[in-house]
Design an enzyme around this catalytic site. Structure first.
Site, PDB file in Angstrom:
ATOM      1  N   GLU A   1       0.851  -1.187   0.000  1.00 13.66           N
ATOM      2  CA  GLU A   1       0.000   0.000   0.000  1.00 13.66           C
ATOM      3  C   GLU A   1       0.889   1.240   0.000  1.00 13.66           C
ATOM      4  OE1 GLU A   1      -3.354   2.088   2.906  1.00 13.66           O
ATOM      5  OE2 GLU A   1      -1.585   1.105   3.729  1.00 13.66           O
TER       6      GLU A   1
ATOM      7  N   CYS B   1      -3.928  -2.653   4.833  1.00  7.81           N
ATOM      8  CA  CYS B   1      -3.374  -2.045   6.048  1.00  7.81           C
ATOM      9  C   CYS B   1      -4.269  -2.278   7.269  1.00  7.81           C
ATOM     10  CB  CYS B   1      -3.137  -0.557   5.805  1.00  7.81           C
ATOM     11  SG  CYS B   1      -2.079   0.235   7.056  1.00  7.81           S
TER      12      CYS B   1
ATOM     13  N   LYS C   1     -10.586   0.294  -0.494  1.00  5.78           N
ATOM     14  CA  LYS C   1     -10.498   0.072   0.948  1.00  5.78           C
ATOM     15  C   LYS C   1     -11.812   0.429   1.628  1.00  5.78           C
ATOM     16  CE  LYS C   1      -7.397   1.025   4.869  1.00  5.78           C
ATOM     17  NZ  LYS C   1      -6.203   1.781   5.294  1.00  5.78           N
TER      18      LYS C   1
END
Length: 523
Positions: free
Chosen positions: A261, A384, A331
């Site tokens: 990322e 993440c 995300k």
């Protein structure tokens, strides 16, 4: 004590802090305002726990110290202060409704675990260092998460160690023997039983491997380096060179390359723009039938919101000299204050902004779900922060759903924000529990942090590990998934059980108070 029990410290006797907290809340807190005193005790304990566990959050504000440095100390204090409110509420409710006798440690564990689940879900949630994650992922005790999830493991953890707080020592003339130690003896047996189940799972599970090879690229790039004047070109060329590096003699070329990322400090729009110098390089980066996954921000259009920005996982593939973008995963769980600003109007008025200052912040995508892009085996994408959340994919997988179940997990992360702190190691441990819960291997990629292969039992494979501040590539053969775990087939039955225990004791406590306050002639 509880904070140093968590990885990477791992001083497990610190778990006796649960017994100490139970004992402290049952002391005479005075008659003036015992509830307020109890709340402060719980809050202070929670503040210390989260401050030790999350002090690294200040590091993110020091990346651009000139702009955000003034926020580092307030952030490092306000985050634990906010999360500690759950511990303060726990302390008050425990004092008011705890039953009499040794059974009260069960109420203690149920209430604490219920509020841990609430902390992980409410206001977008922040389930950092739940009690179940005290056990190092891949250890025998961590395997219990395959049956009950990390929250269920947390319930057992608190239950076992809080039992020490209800020990009662009788005088010899009372002749009660070990009666005052009944709860502890039962919990010692429970601990041994859980350990035996976990060790049996480790000893009897055979990990088999597919023929799919993945290359993880970790260039050891700090967050501040990405924004230097000449940083972009050097970083981009580094990723390209490491991706094109020939494998070891006799080893196959990777089928898939993974960049982390935030690998590059540009949007994918600019990366692939027709007039950019990077687009021709990207088009010629891959070998035939080879694929690339990387994280980048990009513009998008939403019919309701108009032009927006996404933090995305992007999958591309080369096929017969044609370079194709196979798909995007946007995300779902964004980082508050990092990727978006909650209560934006109020907080902007006092000068607060999100750390990733792109447009008005990112817009979340649809709930996390397994995806299939090109020839890449079906996988569950986690970007993440998403790796710390149990069951972002809410599907319940059984043997009948084998084609819908992902084969593995891809976790791309930007742990460069954490710097050389305990944050990357904690993040890796928390993410590894997703492998245990789902019975799936995970390939993890960060620019500098902890990258490598986590097997379906939650163990980071040492030969694939790239630690914090390491630079290199790892060509990884992806293991096959294990059969669907009991947890992945049932999800939240343990949290439901904990909630039922909580409601049972509340109901009993309220009814007992009604009975005690009712005059004899009305009973």
């Amino acid at each position: 004590m509880l904070a140093i029990a968590q990885p990477p410290f791992g001083i497990l006797p610190g778990l006796l802090g649960y017994a100490l907290l139970l004992w402290a809340l049952e002391r005479d807190l005075g008659t003036k305002n015992p509830n307020r005193t109890a709340f402060f005790m719980g809050w202070l304990a929670g503040f210390a726990y989260f401050f030790v566990g999350c002090f690294w959050v200040a590091e993110a504000f020091l990346v651009d110290a000139e702009t955000y440095g003034w926020m580092a100390i307030p952030a490092a204090a306000l985050l634990p202060a906010g999360m500690a409110l759950f511990w303060g509420l726990f302390a008050v409710v425990y004092r008011r409704f705890a039953p009499k006798g040794q059974i009260r440690f069960l109420w203690f564990a149920a209430l604490f675990s219920l509020l841990e689940m609430v902390r992980g879900m409410i206001f977008t949630g922040f389930p950092w260092n739940p009690s179940g994650a005290t056990w190092r992922a891949g250890s025998a005790m961590s395997q219990i998460a395959a049956y009950v999830g990390v929250y269920g493991l947390g319930f057992f953890t608190v239950l076992i160690f809080a039992s020490v707080g209800v020990i009662r020592r009788y005088r010899a003339e009372e002749g009660r023997g070990l009666q005052g130690y009944t709860a502890v003896l039962a919990m010692v047996l429970t601990l041994c039983g859980l350990f035996a189940v976990g060790q049996y799972r480790l000893n009897t599970t055979t990990i088999t491997y597919s023929d799919y090879v993945v290359r993880v690229v970790q260039p050891n790039v700090g967050q501040a380096a990405k924004w230097s004047r000449n940083g972009f070109k050097a970083i981009f060329n580094d990723y390209v060179a490491m991706s094109r590096q020939a494998p070891a003699p006799g080893k196959p070329w990777p089928d898939l390359i993974i960049w982390p990322e935030g690998a590059l400090p540009v949007s994918s729009d600019d990366l692939f723009a027709d007039d950019s110098w990077t687009a021709p390089v990207m088009v010629n980066l891959l070998r035939d039938k080879q694929a690339l996954i990387f994280g980048a921000y990009r513009s998008d259009y939403d019919p309701k919101l108009g032009n927006i920005w996404r933090n995305s996982l992007i999958a591309v593939q080369q096929h017969e000299k044609v370079f194709e973008i196979q798909g995007y995963y946007n995300k779902y769980k964004l980082v508050p204050f990092g990727e978006f600003l909650p209560f934006e109007d109020a907080l902007e008025s006092i000068g607060l902004t999100e750390l990733v200052h792109i447009g008005d912040g990112f817009t979340p995508g649809k709930r996390t779900h397994p995806v299939t892009y090109g020839s890449i085996p079906r996988f569950l994408p986690l970007i993440c922060f998403e790796g710390i959340f149990p069951s972002l994919d809410m599907s319940a997988y059984t043997s009948a759903d084998v084609r819908l179940r992902p084969k593995w997990i891809v976790n791309i992360s930007n742990d460069a924000w954490f710097g050389p702190t305990t944050g990357p190691q904690q993040h890796m441990n928390l993410a590894s529990f997703r492998s245990i819960e789902e019975g799936l291997p995970m390939v993890r990629s960060t620019p500098t942090g902890v990258s490598g292969l986590i097997d379906p039992l939650g163990r980071m494979m040492p030969q694939t590990r790239l630690g914090s501040q390491d630079r290199g590539i790892r060509d990884i053969v992806v293991p096959n998934p294990l059969p669907a775990t009991p947890y992945s087939a049932s999800r939240f039955w343990i949290p439901s059980l904990v909630a039922c225990i909580f409601l049972f004791f509340v109901t009993v406590g309220l009814l007992s108070r009604v009975v005690l306050r009712t005059p004899d002639n009305l009973r």
